[in-house]
Design a protein around this motif. Structure first.
Motif, PDB file in Angstrom:
ATOM      1  N   MET A   1       0.843  -1.191   0.000  1.00 29.36           N
ATOM      2  CA  MET A   1       0.000   0.000   0.000  1.00 29.36           C
ATOM      3  C   MET A   1       0.879   1.241   0.000  1.00 29.36           C
ATOM      4  SD  MET A   1      -1.208   0.572   3.941  1.00 29.36           S
ATOM      5  CE  MET A   1       0.008   0.958   5.216  1.00 29.36           C
ATOM      6  N   ARG A   2       0.317   2.377  -0.415  1.00 27.60           N
ATOM      7  CA  ARG A   2       1.019   3.649  -0.362  1.00 27.60           C
ATOM      8  C   ARG A   2       0.780   4.312   0.990  1.00 27.60           C
ATOM      9  NH1 ARG A   2      -0.882   7.665  -4.186  1.00 27.60           N
ATOM     10  NH2 ARG A   2      -2.902   6.754  -3.685  1.00 27.60           N
ATOM     11  N   ALA A   3       1.821   4.951   1.507  1.00 30.52           N
ATOM     12  CA  ALA A   3       1.704   5.635   2.789  1.00 30.52           C
ATOM     13  C   ALA A   3       2.688   6.792   2.823  1.00 30.52           C
ATOM     14  CB  ALA A   3       1.978   4.686   3.945  1.00 30.52           C
ATOM     15  N   ALA A   4       2.312   7.858   3.505  1.00 30.79           N
ATOM     16  CA  ALA A   4       3.247   8.942   3.791  1.00 30.79           C
ATOM     17  C   ALA A   4       4.122   8.496   4.960  1.00 30.79           C
ATOM     18  CB  ALA A   4       2.487  10.211   4.154  1.00 30.79           C
ATOM     19  N   ARG A   5       5.411   8.790   4.873  1.00 27.46           N
ATOM     20  CA  ARG A   5       6.330   8.343   5.915  1.00 27.46           C
ATOM     21  C   ARG A   5       7.179   9.508   6.418  1.00 27.46           C
ATOM     22  NH1 ARG A   5       5.437   4.123   8.668  1.00 27.46           N
ATOM     23  NH2 ARG A   5       7.594   3.356   8.748  1.00 27.46           N
ATOM     24  N   CYS A   6       7.332   9.528   7.724  1.00 26.86           N
ATOM     25  CA  CYS A   6       8.212  10.479   8.383  1.00 26.86           C
ATOM     26  C   CYS A   6       9.414   9.702   8.915  1.00 26.86           C
ATOM     27  CB  CYS A   6       7.487  11.192   9.526  1.00 26.86           C
ATOM     28  SG  CYS A   6       8.507  12.356  10.448  1.00 26.86           S
ATOM     29  N   THR A   7      10.574   9.985   8.371  1.00 29.96           N
ATOM     30  CA  THR A   7      11.788   9.284   8.790  1.00 29.96           C
ATOM     31  C   THR A   7      12.728  10.190   9.574  1.00 29.96           C
ATOM     32  OG1 THR A   7      12.845   9.808   6.679  1.00 29.96           O
ATOM     33  CG2 THR A   7      11.683   7.699   6.841  1.00 29.96           C
ATOM     34  N   GLU A   8      12.388  11.484   9.636  1.00 29.90           N
ATOM     35  CA  GLU A   8      13.196  12.441  10.385  1.00 29.90           C
ATOM     36  C   GLU A   8      12.287  13.575  10.837  1.00 29.90           C
ATOM     37  OE1 GLU A   8      17.126  15.337   9.714  1.00 29.90           O
ATOM     38  OE2 GLU A   8      16.484  13.906   8.167  1.00 29.90           O
ATOM     39  N   TYR A   9      12.361  13.943  12.107  1.00 29.78           N
ATOM     40  CA  TYR A   9      11.534  15.031  12.612  1.00 29.78           C
ATOM     41  C   TYR A   9      11.911  16.344  11.927  1.00 29.78           C
ATOM     42  CZ  TYR A   9      10.509  11.793  16.461  1.00 29.78           C
ATOM     43  OH  TYR A   9      10.131  10.712  17.207  1.00 29.78           O
ATOM     44  N   GLY A  10      10.882  17.163  11.688  1.00 35.41           N
ATOM     45  CA  GLY A  10      11.151  18.451  11.072  1.00 35.41           C
ATOM     46  C   GLY A  10       9.922  18.981  10.364  1.00 35.41           C
ATOM     47  N   ALA A  93      -2.929   7.544   9.696  1.00 37.80           N
ATOM     48  CA  ALA A  93      -4.076   7.747   8.804  1.00 37.80           C
ATOM     49  C   ALA A  93      -3.694   8.135   7.388  1.00 37.80           C
ATOM     50  CB  ALA A  93      -5.013   8.804   9.390  1.00 37.80           C
ATOM     51  N   PHE A  94      -2.487   8.653   7.168  1.00 36.95           N
ATOM     52  CA  PHE A  94      -2.098   9.060   5.818  1.00 36.95           C
ATOM     53  C   PHE A  94      -1.551   7.857   5.052  1.00 36.95           C
ATOM     54  CE2 PHE A  94      -1.091  13.628   7.445  1.00 36.95           C
ATOM     55  CZ  PHE A  94      -2.443  13.859   7.622  1.00 36.95           C
ATOM     56  N   ALA A  95      -2.410   6.871   4.883  1.00 41.00           N
ATOM     57  CA  ALA A  95      -2.047   5.635   4.199  1.00 41.00           C
ATOM     58  C   ALA A  95      -3.299   5.030   3.593  1.00 41.00           C
ATOM     59  CB  ALA A  95      -1.403   4.651   5.174  1.00 41.00           C
ATOM     60  N   GLU A  96      -3.115   4.144   2.624  1.00 40.98           N
ATOM     61  CA  GLU A  96      -4.273   3.546   1.969  1.00 40.98           C
ATOM     62  C   GLU A  96      -5.005   2.566   2.878  1.00 40.98           C
ATOM     63  OE1 GLU A  96      -3.270   3.659  -2.758  1.00 40.98           O
ATOM     64  OE2 GLU A  96      -2.248   2.109  -1.572  1.00 40.98           O
ATOM     65  N   GLN A  97      -4.322   2.067   3.905  1.00 40.18           N
ATOM     66  CA  GLN A  97      -4.969   1.199   4.888  1.00 40.18           C
ATOM     67  C   GLN A  97      -4.453   1.551   6.273  1.00 40.18           C
ATOM     68  OE1 GLN A  97      -4.045  -2.813   3.521  1.00 40.18           O
ATOM     69  NE2 GLN A  97      -6.018  -2.951   2.466  1.00 40.18           N
ATOM     70  N   VAL A  98      -5.314   1.362   7.272  1.00 42.05           N
ATOM     71  CA  VAL A  98      -4.918   1.597   8.649  1.00 42.05           C
ATOM     72  C   VAL A  98      -5.593   0.563   9.537  1.00 42.05           C
ATOM     73  CG1 VAL A  98      -6.795   3.253   9.119  1.00 42.05           C
ATOM     74  CG2 VAL A  98      -4.686   3.363  10.453  1.00 42.05           C
ATOM     75  N   VAL A  99      -4.897   0.134  10.569  1.00 41.59           N
ATOM     76  CA  VAL A  99      -5.447  -0.788  11.562  1.00 41.59           C
ATOM     77  C   VAL A  99      -5.705  -0.008  12.842  1.00 41.59           C
ATOM     78  CG1 VAL A  99      -4.875  -2.723  13.076  1.00 41.59           C
ATOM     79  CG2 VAL A  99      -4.455  -2.888  10.627  1.00 41.59           C
TER      80      VAL A  99
END
Length: 326
Positions: A1-10, A93-99
């Motif tokens: 699935m597609r998802a937004a990812r945060c790998t570094e704070y900022g 929530a910024f993903a095509e699926q969430v549990v």
């Protein structure tokens, strides 16, 4: 699935959209195919590691969504697969699926499409509880709403007007006040160019407002507090200005004021009856035509731009990500 990812704070510009593994629901959990996700100011704070509750890297941001049930974990009997639902999480929530836990899901009120459903529950529940559960608002009272064209602010104006309050909208520009007037505000104050305390007193016949709803914080909080009448109530909801205000307590003492706070994550635990009543009232208002103000819709690929717009307060109402768009 597609998802937004945060790998570094900022800042939001550091977010990326990537392919990740599909999640699987565990015991007590539900898998939701996300159709839309709303952008809230706390999402900006979480990405920057400035929120009260930290999120461990890496993570998928996003706290408010709407979609359909795609699967049930062990021990979960419903809602049935295919049901339209809305929910809230700290992140994901910024993903095509969430549990999510089954108990955290809400039925989408009749009349709301997925875009508006995603923008509805957290913001409108926050506004309702701030006004009624905590603020004890009553028809005929004067209520001042700061940040009146923002997400929580516009919802508070909308609900207050529909419940019979007389609303003074406070915002940073005339075009934002026009939005609030369109939602039912009786009067407006441009708190950048006008004296907020004096204008509130003038507009309310000299006595001051009964209630202030403040999702902004910063330098305008004290001026709004000073615009209250004796025995007035001030509800702090958030700090979109980026500054937590320091209120001189002698003001509270001298005018017998009540200062309270509201935070959406804990209300179900401490006030379940109030939550049930809010759900009933909000569902009725939706049936009567109430809809959240959605000013911009982005695809998931536009997540950084969407969060930046919210962070820089360039929007009115809510910004929503459409997870079905490419």
């Amino acid at each position: 699935m597609r998802a937004a990812r945060c790998t570094e704070y900022g800042p939001p510009k550091g977010l990326t959209v990537t392919e990740t593994d599909d999640p699987r629901p565990g015991p007590g959990e539900v898998l939701v195919q996300v159709h839309a996700a709303a952008v809230n100011f706390p999402d900006v704070l979480i990405v920057a590691d400035r929120y009260q509750v930290p999120a461990a890297l890496p993570f998928t941001p996003g706290s408010e969504f709407a979609g359909v049930v795609a699967g049930l974990g062990p021990g979960v009997s419903g809602p049935p697969v295919g049901s339209p639902v809305a929910g809230a999480v700290l992140t994901g929530a910024f993903a095509e699926q969430v549990v999510v836990p089954a108990a955290s899901l809400r039925q989408v009120p009749d009349g709301l499409d997925m875009i508006h459903a995603a923008a509805f529950h957290v913001t409108y529940a926050t506004a309702y509880h701030s006004l009624v559960t905590v603020g004890r608002a009553a028809a005929g009272e004067w209520a001042v709403v700061l940040g009146a064209a923002g997400g929580v602010g516009s919802a508070a104006v909308d609900i207050a007007a529909r419940l019979g309050l007389r609303v003074v909208a406070a915002a940073s520009a005339e075009e934002r006040l026009a939005v609030a007037r369109g939602l039912g505000a009786e009067a407006g104050v441009d708190y950048v160019r006008e004296n907020l305390k004096l204008r509130v007193r003038e507009l309310t016949g000299g006595e001051g407002a009964h209630l202030v709803i403040d999702p902004v914080g910063g330098r305008y909080a004290e001026a709004a507090l000073r615009g209250l009448r004796r025995g007035g109530r001030f509800v702090t909801v958030g700090y979109a200005d980026g500054e937590i205000p320091r209120i001189p307590l002698n003001l509270v003492l001298l005018k017998d004021l009540v200062v309270r706070g509201f935070e959406i994550r804990t209300v179900r635990r401490y006030a379940p009856d109030a939550v049930a009543e809010a759900d009933r009232v909000l569902a009725r208002l939706v049936r009567e035509g109430m809809r959240p103000l959605v000013s911009r819709v982005h695809p998931l690929a536009g997540v950084a731009a969407a969060l930046t717009d919210v962070a820089e307060r360039r929007t009115t109402g809510k910004v929503v990500l459409d997870l079905t768009a490419r």
